[in-house]
Design a protein around this motif. Sequence first.
Motif, PDB file in Angstrom:
ATOM      1  N   ASP A 172     -19.761  37.413  38.680  1.00 41.26           N
ATOM      2  CA  ASP A 172     -19.770  38.025  40.005  1.00 41.26           C
ATOM      3  C   ASP A 172     -18.724  39.105  40.112  1.00 41.26           C
ATOM      4  OD1 ASP A 172     -20.740  35.295  42.249  1.00 41.26           O
ATOM      5  OD2 ASP A 172     -21.793  36.421  40.693  1.00 41.26           O
ATOM      6  N   ALA A 173     -17.525  38.815  39.579  1.00 41.42           N
ATOM      7  CA  ALA A 173     -16.456  39.806  39.659  1.00 41.42           C
ATOM      8  C   ALA A 173     -16.854  41.069  38.906  1.00 41.42           C
ATOM      9  CB  ALA A 173     -15.170  39.233  39.078  1.00 41.42           C
ATOM     10  N   LEU A 174     -17.421  40.849  37.717  1.00 44.05           N
ATOM     11  CA  LEU A 174     -17.827  41.996  36.906  1.00 44.05           C
ATOM     12  C   LEU A 174     -18.884  42.822  37.619  1.00 44.05           C
ATOM     13  CD1 LEU A 174     -17.274  43.203  34.187  1.00 44.05           C
ATOM     14  CD2 LEU A 174     -19.084  41.801  33.218  1.00 44.05           C
ATOM     15  N   ALA A 175     -19.900  42.109  38.133  1.00 48.43           N
ATOM     16  CA  ALA A 175     -20.999  42.827  38.798  1.00 48.43           C
ATOM     17  C   ALA A 175     -20.492  43.569  40.024  1.00 48.43           C
ATOM     18  CB  ALA A 175     -22.096  41.843  39.171  1.00 48.43           C
ATOM     19  N   LEU A 176     -19.567  42.926  40.740  1.00 43.02           N
ATOM     20  CA  LEU A 176     -19.039  43.537  41.954  1.00 43.02           C
ATOM     21  C   LEU A 176     -18.285  44.818  41.618  1.00 43.02           C
ATOM     22  CD1 LEU A 176     -19.512  42.319  44.643  1.00 43.02           C
ATOM     23  CD2 LEU A 176     -17.321  41.205  44.517  1.00 43.02           C
ATOM     24  N   THR A 177     -17.461  44.740  40.571  1.00 41.96           N
ATOM     25  CA  THR A 177     -16.694  45.931  40.203  1.00 41.96           C
ATOM     26  C   THR A 177     -17.629  47.017  39.704  1.00 41.96           C
ATOM     27  OG1 THR A 177     -15.217  44.283  39.258  1.00 41.96           O
ATOM     28  CG2 THR A 177     -14.565  46.582  39.066  1.00 41.96           C
ATOM     29  N   LEU A 178     -18.623  46.595  38.911  1.00 45.59           N
ATOM     30  CA  LEU A 178     -19.536  47.594  38.364  1.00 45.59           C
ATOM     31  C   LEU A 178     -20.393  48.248  39.440  1.00 45.59           C
ATOM     32  CD1 LEU A 178     -20.710  46.161  34.960  1.00 45.59           C
ATOM     33  CD2 LEU A 178     -19.281  48.127  35.411  1.00 45.59           C
ATOM     34  N   SER A 179     -20.553  47.575  40.589  1.00 46.11           N
ATOM     35  CA  SER A 179     -21.392  48.180  41.626  1.00 46.11           C
ATOM     36  C   SER A 179     -20.805  49.513  42.067  1.00 46.11           C
ATOM     37  CB  SER A 179     -21.549  47.229  42.816  1.00 46.11           C
ATOM     38  OG  SER A 179     -20.328  47.091  43.490  1.00 46.11           O
ATOM     39  N   TYR A 180     -19.478  49.601  42.028  1.00 45.58           N
ATOM     40  CA  TYR A 180     -18.874  50.895  42.359  1.00 45.58           C
ATOM     41  C   TYR A 180     -19.181  51.915  41.262  1.00 45.58           C
ATOM     42  CZ  TYR A 180     -16.276  48.523  46.018  1.00 45.58           C
ATOM     43  OH  TYR A 180     -15.942  47.814  47.129  1.00 45.58           O
ATOM     44  N   LEU A 181     -19.123  51.411  40.020  1.00 46.68           N
ATOM     45  CA  LEU A 181     -19.424  52.313  38.904  1.00 46.68           C
ATOM     46  C   LEU A 181     -20.840  52.851  39.013  1.00 46.68           C
ATOM     47  CD1 LEU A 181     -18.735  53.507  36.096  1.00 46.68           C
ATOM     48  CD2 LEU A 181     -19.751  51.469  35.104  1.00 46.68           C
ATOM     49  N   LEU A 214     -24.794  43.812  31.940  1.00 44.63           N
ATOM     50  CA  LEU A 214     -24.861  42.836  33.026  1.00 44.63           C
ATOM     51  C   LEU A 214     -26.089  41.942  32.870  1.00 44.63           C
ATOM     52  CD1 LEU A 214     -23.806  44.615  36.310  1.00 44.63           C
ATOM     53  CD2 LEU A 214     -22.614  42.849  35.059  1.00 44.63           C
ATOM     54  N   HIS A 249     -22.356  50.307  48.601  1.00 50.40           N
ATOM     55  CA  HIS A 249     -22.327  50.162  47.148  1.00 50.40           C
ATOM     56  C   HIS A 249     -23.078  48.932  46.663  1.00 50.40           C
ATOM     57  CE1 HIS A 249     -19.303  46.986  47.478  1.00 50.40           C
ATOM     58  NE2 HIS A 249     -18.770  47.736  48.421  1.00 50.40           N
ATOM     59  N   LEU A 305     -24.806  44.858  46.858  1.00 45.58           N
ATOM     60  CA  LEU A 305     -24.236  43.532  46.718  1.00 45.58           C
ATOM     61  C   LEU A 305     -23.828  43.247  45.282  1.00 45.58           C
ATOM     62  CD1 LEU A 305     -26.726  41.488  48.895  1.00 45.58           C
ATOM     63  CD2 LEU A 305     -24.376  42.030  49.432  1.00 45.58           C
ATOM     64  N   GLY A 306     -24.351  44.046  44.361  1.00 48.48           N
ATOM     65  CA  GLY A 306     -24.054  43.784  42.975  1.00 48.48           C
ATOM     66  C   GLY A 306     -25.292  43.312  42.241  1.00 48.48           C
ATOM     67  N   TYR A 307     -25.431  43.698  41.001  1.00 48.26           N
ATOM     68  CA  TYR A 307     -26.626  43.377  40.228  1.00 48.26           C
ATOM     69  C   TYR A 307     -26.660  41.895  39.918  1.00 48.26           C
ATOM     70  CZ  TYR A 307     -29.903  43.484  36.344  1.00 48.26           C
ATOM     71  OH  TYR A 307     -30.961  43.256  35.515  1.00 48.26           O
ATOM     72  N   ILE A 329     -26.420  39.296  41.702  1.00 48.56           N
ATOM     73  CA  ILE A 329     -25.536  38.347  42.379  1.00 48.56           C
ATOM     74  C   ILE A 329     -26.297  37.531  43.405  1.00 48.56           C
ATOM     75  CG2 ILE A 329     -23.605  38.145  43.954  1.00 48.56           C
ATOM     76  CD1 ILE A 329     -22.141  40.148  42.499  1.00 48.56           C
ATOM     77  N   LEU A 385     -12.857  44.887  48.113  1.00 50.18           N
ATOM     78  CA  LEU A 385     -13.076  44.441  46.737  1.00 50.18           C
ATOM     79  C   LEU A 385     -11.993  43.468  46.287  1.00 50.18           C
ATOM     80  CD1 LEU A 385     -14.781  44.731  44.216  1.00 50.18           C
ATOM     81  CD2 LEU A 385     -13.294  46.585  43.505  1.00 50.18           C
ATOM     82  N   LEU A 418     -12.513  39.695  44.920  1.00 47.48           N
ATOM     83  CA  LEU A 418     -12.180  39.310  43.556  1.00 47.48           C
ATOM     84  C   LEU A 418     -11.222  38.139  43.552  1.00 47.48           C
ATOM     85  CD1 LEU A 418     -11.913  42.733  41.726  1.00 47.48           C
ATOM     86  CD2 LEU A 418     -13.691  41.016  41.555  1.00 47.48           C
ATOM     87  N   LEU A 454     -12.958  35.025  44.288  1.00 47.27           N
ATOM     88  CA  LEU A 454     -13.789  34.531  43.197  1.00 47.27           C
ATOM     89  C   LEU A 454     -12.989  33.669  42.233  1.00 47.27           C
ATOM     90  CD1 LEU A 454     -16.009  37.584  42.285  1.00 47.27           C
ATOM     91  CD2 LEU A 454     -16.792  35.337  42.954  1.00 47.27           C
ATOM     92  N   PHE A 455     -11.745  34.069  42.018  1.00 43.92           N
ATOM     93  CA  PHE A 455     -10.972  33.380  40.987  1.00 43.92           C
ATOM     94  C   PHE A 455     -10.036  32.321  41.527  1.00 43.92           C
ATOM     95  CE2 PHE A 455     -12.652  35.528  37.568  1.00 43.92           C
ATOM     96  CZ  PHE A 455     -12.807  36.850  37.875  1.00 43.92           C
TER      97      PHE A 455
END
Lengths: 217, 449, 466
Positions: A7-16, B24, B300, B302-304, B306, C120, C124, C127-128
């Motif tokens: 989730d953390a990775l996907a969330l950060t990548l969403s900005y990318l 991902l 941006h 919800l995220g891929y 998720i 963000l 994050l 999450l952790f």
Amino acid sequence: MTKPIYDALALTLSYLFMALGVGIALCGAAWARSERGPRGSAAAASGAEAVGYLRLSRGVSKRLSKKELYYVPVEGTVGSGRACDVQLPSAEVPGKAARLTLTQAGMLLSPVGGGSVRVNGADYRASVLLDEDTQIEWGSLAFQLYLYDGAKELAAARPTPPLSDGVAEREEPSPRRLFRIKRGSPLNAAAADDKYESGGPDDPGEGPEESGGPDND
Amino acid sequence: MARWDMRERLVILVMLFTAALGMLAMLHGEPIPGDPVVYTADMNALLITAGMLIMILVGAYALPKRLDADPLLMTMMNFLCALGIFVQYSINPNSGLFHAGLYAVGSVLMVAVMSVARRVKTFRRWWLWIVAAAAVLLIIPLFRTVNNAHAHIPIQRNGDGLITMTIQPSEAVKIIFIVTLADMLSGHSWWPDTLAAVGFTLLCLALLVAEDDLGTCVLYAATALLMFFAATGSFSLLLTGVAGAGGAAAAVYKHTDKLKTRVAQWLNPFMRVQLDNGQMGLKGYQIAESLMALAAGGAHGLGYGIRDTFRYVPEYSNDFVFTVVCSQFGIVFALAVMAAYVVIIFRGMRVAGMARRRFHALMAIGATALLGAQTFVIIGGVINMFPLTGVTMPFVSQGGSSMLSCMALIGILQGAHARAGQDAREARALVEPDGGHASDAGAGWEARV
Amino acid sequence: MKRVRRSARFLTALFAVMYLCLGIFFAYNVTVYSDRWFADPANPNIMHTDGVIPGSVFDKNGITLARSVESGDGGYTRVYADSADTRRAVSQLLGDTRGQVANGVESFMAAYLLGYRAGLTTRLTQLFSGEPRRGDNIRLTIDAMLCVYAAKRFPSGKSGAVVVLNYKTGEILAMVSLPNYDPASDKHDAGSYYNRATNVLYPPGSLFKLVTYAAALKEIDGVSSRTFDCDGRFTVDQLSVVEANGLKHGSLTLRRALEQSCNTTFARLALEMGYAAIERQARAFGFNETVLFRDLVVKDSKYPTTSQTLDDLAQSAYGQGRVEATPLEMALVAAAIANNGTMMEPKLLDRASPTETGGLPVGSSVYRKALDDSRALIIKEAMVAAVQAGTASGAAIEGYRVGGKTGSAEVSSDKKVPTHAWFTGFIDDPEHPLAICVLVEGGGSGSSVAAPLARDILREAIRLND
């Protein structure tokens, strides 16, 4: 790979991804813009066969370079406006300066709209046959015409130039007529005997362009 | 040269996007139920990503070199296909795999169409067979139906007898339609050909209406209108056509309920009404769910992979796939996707401008118009700009016929591009046998100055 | 071929325009409406929280109005205030996530409560941290104790609404709707789910004279120095305008007409000005417009001009006929007048933050300038006079300069049906810049029922503030 890490990775990548999306869109747009497609003189070259080109032989202009070739079609207008077949984007050249027509006798330069053309230092109100040394002048600029070898063959099929004042303006098909497509004007009679693929119901004077080369199948 | 930098830049960005998204997808895989939830690395996703990266390079470098394709067009198409594959993957890994397979098949098809389109200057020899094929393909669905939607033909059933795969013949006919129309409109003689063109168009439209596939019918009509307009250059024709379409729409509105419901849903999707099952619900719940998913996405996304609340949006894998994109990637990215389609349209129209043969120019215009109109209609319906029609989003929506036909359309565009390039070279060669040096233009001709 | 090429160029431009419109429509709609789309209770993101524990709702003084009690396995129960009175007083304001109450805080601000607005870094860290994800806590501008008092002081057995707001900042201090319900219990009275302050329209009665007054000051030159004659009855067309209780006011200035709430004077003014002039001013106050406040959803108040009969025009001047308004709207009218004509946007959210305290307060914004300073001053003075010497004397508070307007809105031509009792007004004091509107359905006379109610509530508000 646990859920929180993913989730953390996907969330950060969403900005990318957001940034990449914008980047791709902008890059694509910039690339498309830089290759906008045939315009002005290049359009003349791709739309109709170029029989020759004009070259800036004398004078200095910011937007015209001495090295660039301004392709000249079988017949068309020359001027600084974008609608002209040969576009010479300089302030010294009038919007629609003259008309060039390939005839049996050679390339004819005609004034438009009751104006005059300046050739080799003298003004003419009638059409002028161009020679290899002829300098067409506008303002402080002078252009010289160069014709390709193959233009001679094309010229043989062209009409003879009338010796009276100027070549008649080609009649444009009127867009106001409902669904009307002109079959071809008498001027094009010589080119009417074209092969099947050559376009058909179209503007007159564009026969040669469609009868493109060797049959590939 | 500046153009080379642009190509590199774009290709790198698209490859980076594909790689990140692929990573991902790879990491997401299938969740192993347990405590805590753990994901496995997914090899399928790795293969797909690798394949996609290769295809992007092929599309940007090899194909333009060998087959004279348009690299910008190829790259944008690959971008959208990559997005489509991975979005389908996040919906269902099998569906993603299937979509990747379709992409592979579609690429082969595209290259085939490209090679054919650039060689063949006329279809006239075979037109009778082609028209017959088109008619047959369009008529078959009248006799076999899925879900009361005539347009789909089931071709596979799984163990329970449920239909798992359908094809939509009208998608294949799209290609035939454009090519035939282009051929008819570039004919030498005026009356018989134009009559044939009009007749063919009306036949196809009638068949589509009979099959109740109104969305595709609208698209065919729009494309045909634009092709007629391009062929004649007559604005009056265009306006008459638009007026006629408006009249037809009004007539359909009056006489059928379907359009009435669609319009009511468009105007007020959040209104609470009594649904068919007796419960209270939202009037235009499809659109409402879509809008709610859009809102959840935010700028941006919800995220891929998720959240999968997009599953509440009906038809989330084909009609409303744009909503899924918005929900996962955000509004800004969605706008970029729209821009990608616009670039494709621009390049397609540019090909039409470059073409020296009427047939290829009209084909290019038809293909571009169809792609552009289809995307416009589906995105507009999803964001509630106008009533929803049941068409798919090119390259991104699930659906074999849709993907293959859209890639074939691109193949047509690339073929026309190649032909235009070839013609330009030939024409130059015709008049410049010695490479275009200046000759003594005046020699042998009388100079009358 | 030239034709084809030209057509291609035209089509490129056509598609460019089409997609541009698409993009603009998309961007605009999402920016403006996405909050409202998200807040619909049918939103699956709200119904299925995906393991997120909704944050707490506090009032301005930190009293917990709603919170989630975690049950250890990632589930939770939503628990409301400890005291039943508090729970009832803010019930419709808070609303719920099941769609029974329209647009309460729990659903309208679900985006905050479910963590969709979290940054963000917050996400994050959550999450952790190993704990279940929590949404943001929000602090409202509401003063729960004032709400409790208003609900208690309200005439028992009657329905209605009370709105108290700060006219300098737009903050809503109290929004109470009767009858209310107890979220902790299963039973509820009929009609108790409606938020009558924002979601129900009533005829405003004489309160609307404030709008007519403002319009007259602008449209009719020298109207302030004119004298009007009131002999208790004014026949328009089919309708005869009469005064309450058959009073005859005699000769009065416009200001005194507002003080004494003279119907005939305002009817005459309306006939002089016409619909358009009054509608313009009404629109400036927020009538006839689709209002899109950031923090809440309000039903649009209406001043219809389609009837076009003289009778209707005359009636509309004193808020009868087909004029309809929400109590919040009338509070905003008084607030605008008290604030030199500037109407602030009603504000419900003070701050949102993942922690219990902390977070940046959300700023106030001007909604619009409803009328210019000079007119606002004139009407303000007239309202103060109404409290000091006119129909609103029941609202007078010792030691404070109070301005107000009463209204007794007829709902039926049957004289036996009691009128709605209205009062709207303000305290002219920079330390207590409060505006209030109370409505008692079927309460009878505005002066005798609504004005004293407002007085008591305002007094309590002052007391709580100090």
